[in-house]
Design a protein around this motif. Structure first.
Motif, PDB file in Angstrom:
ATOM      1  N   LEU A   1     -53.917  23.717  11.780  1.00  0.00           N
ATOM      2  CA  LEU A   1     -53.584  22.341  12.855  1.00  0.00           C
ATOM      3  C   LEU A   1     -54.133  21.215  12.577  1.00  0.00           C
ATOM      4  CD1 LEU A   1     -53.322  25.063  15.555  1.00  0.00           C
ATOM      5  CD2 LEU A   1     -51.522  24.015  14.306  1.00  0.00           C
ATOM      6  N   GLU A   2     -55.498  21.375  12.035  1.00  0.00           N
ATOM      7  CA  GLU A   2     -56.400  20.061  11.893  1.00  0.00           C
ATOM      8  C   GLU A   2     -56.342  19.556  10.362  1.00  0.00           C
ATOM      9  OE1 GLU A   2     -60.400  21.217  12.517  1.00  0.00           O
ATOM     10  OE2 GLU A   2     -60.233  22.204  14.197  1.00  0.00           O
ATOM     11  N   ALA A   3     -55.332  20.041   9.562  1.00  0.00           N
ATOM     12  CA  ALA A   3     -55.002  19.510   8.399  1.00  0.00           C
ATOM     13  C   ALA A   3     -54.091  18.258   8.321  1.00  0.00           C
ATOM     14  CB  ALA A   3     -54.388  20.645   7.386  1.00  0.00           C
ATOM     15  N   GLU A   4     -54.363  17.540   7.436  1.00  0.00           N
ATOM     16  CA  GLU A   4     -53.235  16.191   7.105  1.00  0.00           C
ATOM     17  C   GLU A   4     -52.158  16.785   6.315  1.00  0.00           C
ATOM     18  OE1 GLU A   4     -51.926  12.613   7.771  1.00  0.00           O
ATOM     19  OE2 GLU A   4     -53.855  13.196   8.407  1.00  0.00           O
ATOM     20  N   PRO A   5     -50.748  16.845   6.736  1.00  0.00           N
ATOM     21  CA  PRO A   5     -49.744  17.439   5.891  1.00  0.00           C
ATOM     22  C   PRO A   5     -49.457  16.787   4.728  1.00  0.00           C
ATOM     23  CG  PRO A   5     -49.203  17.178   8.322  1.00  0.00           C
ATOM     24  CD  PRO A   5     -50.567  16.396   8.055  1.00  0.00           C
ATOM     25  N   GLU A   6     -49.055  17.652   3.660  1.00  0.00           N
ATOM     26  CA  GLU A   6     -48.559  16.937   2.493  1.00  0.00           C
ATOM     27  C   GLU A   6     -47.435  17.404   2.152  1.00  0.00           C
ATOM     28  OE1 GLU A   6     -51.836  17.530  -0.960  1.00  0.00           O
ATOM     29  OE2 GLU A   6     -52.374  19.032   0.722  1.00  0.00           O
ATOM     30  N   GLU A   7     -46.663  16.403   1.613  1.00  0.00           N
ATOM     31  CA  GLU A   7     -45.183  16.810   1.352  1.00  0.00           C
ATOM     32  C   GLU A   7     -44.904  16.664  -0.199  1.00  0.00           C
ATOM     33  OE1 GLU A   7     -42.239  14.628   3.762  1.00  0.00           O
ATOM     34  OE2 GLU A   7     -43.367  15.290   5.557  1.00  0.00           O
ATOM     35  N   LYS A   8     -43.974  17.562  -0.688  1.00  0.00           N
ATOM     36  CA  LYS A   8     -43.199  17.620  -1.961  1.00  0.00           C
ATOM     37  C   LYS A   8     -41.939  17.899  -1.685  1.00  0.00           C
ATOM     38  CE  LYS A   8     -44.577  18.627  -6.701  1.00  0.00           C
ATOM     39  NZ  LYS A   8     -45.658  19.183  -7.411  1.00  0.00           N
ATOM     40  N   GLU A   9     -41.159  16.953  -2.499  1.00  0.00           N
ATOM     41  CA  GLU A   9     -39.734  17.460  -2.804  1.00  0.00           C
ATOM     42  C   GLU A   9     -39.388  17.925  -3.988  1.00  0.00           C
ATOM     43  OE1 GLU A   9     -37.053  14.916  -0.924  1.00  0.00           O
ATOM     44  OE2 GLU A   9     -38.154  14.717   0.866  1.00  0.00           O
ATOM     45  N   PHE A  10     -38.534  18.885  -4.057  1.00  0.00           N
ATOM     46  CA  PHE A  10     -38.003  19.478  -5.677  1.00  0.00           C
ATOM     47  C   PHE A  10     -36.453  19.443  -5.630  1.00  0.00           C
ATOM     48  CE2 PHE A  10     -42.027  21.877  -3.973  1.00  0.00           C
ATOM     49  CZ  PHE A  10     -42.762  21.828  -5.421  1.00  0.00           C
ATOM     50  N   GLU A  11     -36.121  18.988  -6.876  1.00  0.00           N
ATOM     51  CA  GLU A  11     -34.589  18.916  -7.186  1.00  0.00           C
ATOM     52  C   GLU A  11     -34.283  20.286  -6.905  1.00  0.00           C
ATOM     53  OE1 GLU A  11     -32.742  16.064  -7.163  1.00  0.00           O
ATOM     54  OE2 GLU A  11     -34.463  14.898  -6.645  1.00  0.00           O
ATOM     55  N   PHE A  12     -33.244  20.621  -6.700  1.00  0.00           N
ATOM     56  CA  PHE A  12     -32.674  21.872  -6.468  1.00  0.00           C
ATOM     57  C   PHE A  12     -31.032  22.009  -6.770  1.00  0.00           C
ATOM     58  CE2 PHE A  12     -31.496  26.059  -4.579  1.00  0.00           C
ATOM     59  CZ  PHE A  12     -32.125  26.917  -5.550  1.00  0.00           C
ATOM     60  N   ASP A  13     -30.570  22.728  -7.484  1.00  0.00           N
ATOM     61  CA  ASP A  13     -28.975  22.749  -7.508  1.00  0.00           C
ATOM     62  C   ASP A  13     -28.461  24.238  -7.262  1.00  0.00           C
ATOM     63  OD1 ASP A  13     -29.772  23.480 -10.050  1.00  0.00           O
ATOM     64  OD2 ASP A  13     -28.584  21.798 -11.104  1.00  0.00           O
ATOM     65  N   GLY A  14     -29.391  25.248  -7.324  1.00  0.00           N
ATOM     66  CA  GLY A  14     -29.065  26.578  -7.419  1.00  0.00           C
ATOM     67  C   GLY A  14     -28.249  27.104  -6.009  1.00  0.00           C
ATOM     68  N   THR A  15     -28.142  28.408  -5.931  1.00  0.00           N
ATOM     69  CA  THR A  15     -27.612  28.816  -4.770  1.00  0.00           C
ATOM     70  C   THR A  15     -28.488  29.856  -4.172  1.00  0.00           C
ATOM     71  OG1 THR A  15     -26.555  30.566  -6.152  1.00  0.00           O
ATOM     72  CG2 THR A  15     -25.032  28.756  -5.652  1.00  0.00           C
ATOM     73  N   THR A  16     -29.517  30.208  -4.845  1.00  0.00           N
ATOM     74  CA  THR A  16     -30.492  31.218  -4.166  1.00  0.00           C
ATOM     75  C   THR A  16     -31.686  30.781  -4.825  1.00  0.00           C
ATOM     76  OG1 THR A  16     -28.941  33.324  -4.427  1.00  0.00           O
ATOM     77  CG2 THR A  16     -31.020  33.505  -4.258  1.00  0.00           C
ATOM     78  N   LEU A  17     -32.692  30.850  -3.679  1.00  0.00           N
ATOM     79  CA  LEU A  17     -34.133  30.134  -3.769  1.00  0.00           C
ATOM     80  C   LEU A  17     -34.884  31.567  -3.378  1.00  0.00           C
ATOM     81  CD1 LEU A  17     -36.201  27.945  -4.248  1.00  0.00           C
ATOM     82  CD2 LEU A  17     -36.068  27.584  -1.864  1.00  0.00           C
ATOM     83  N   ASN A  18     -35.878  31.700  -4.301  1.00  0.00           N
ATOM     84  CA  ASN A  18     -36.699  32.869  -3.870  1.00  0.00           C
ATOM     85  C   ASN A  18     -38.211  32.478  -3.792  1.00  0.00           C
ATOM     86  OD1 ASN A  18     -38.111  35.387  -3.843  1.00  0.00           O
ATOM     87  ND2 ASN A  18     -38.325  35.797  -6.078  1.00  0.00           N
TER      88      ASN A  18
END
Length: 123
Positions: free
Chosen positions: A24-41
């Motif tokens: 809760l005290e952490a500075e959030p980090e964000e990352k975006e990943f390209e994804f074109d699949g239908t199922t993500l594990n």
């Protein structure tokens, strides 16, 4: 000498308990990943992970990692259809982590290889 060692151990324990790391005290980090699949594990490696479906075209991950003591090995990667989330503490560790994963509405999500609901709640 033994009494002094016990007191020192007791004081160190109190300090560690009073000053625990919290995501809760952490500075959030964000990352975006390209994804074109239908199922993500999503492999969460014992880290609490909230899963959300929303109107988007890629996979977004928010990492909240708070480290007070020790060292951490943190990584996030998307290879093929597997999102691997990792945050492991080493040494005299005092750290806490949590991930949030946002996926497109039409993607089926597995949590550690098993079907799951996108409720936002960590498992």
């Amino acid at each position: 000498m033994i009494k002094a060692g016990k007191w020192l151990f007791f004081l160190v324990g109190i300090i560690v308990l009073v000053s625990c790391a919290s995501y809760l005290e952490a500075e959030p980090e964000e990352k975006e990943f390209e994804f074109d699949g239908t199922t993500l594990n999503v492999i969460q490696n014992s880290i609490p992970t909230d899963l959300f479906a929303e109107e988007r075209e890629n996979v977004k991950v928010v990492r909240k990692l708070h480290v007070k003591n020790g060292s951490v090995d943190a990584d996030w990667s998307l290879v093929d259809n597997t999102l691997n989330l990792k945050a492991t503490c080493f040494g005299l560790a005092n750290c806490d982590a949590r991930f949030e994963v946002y996926v497109p509405l039409d993607v089926e999500v597995l949590r550690n290889g098993k079907p799951t609901q996108l409720t936002g709640k960590a498992e």
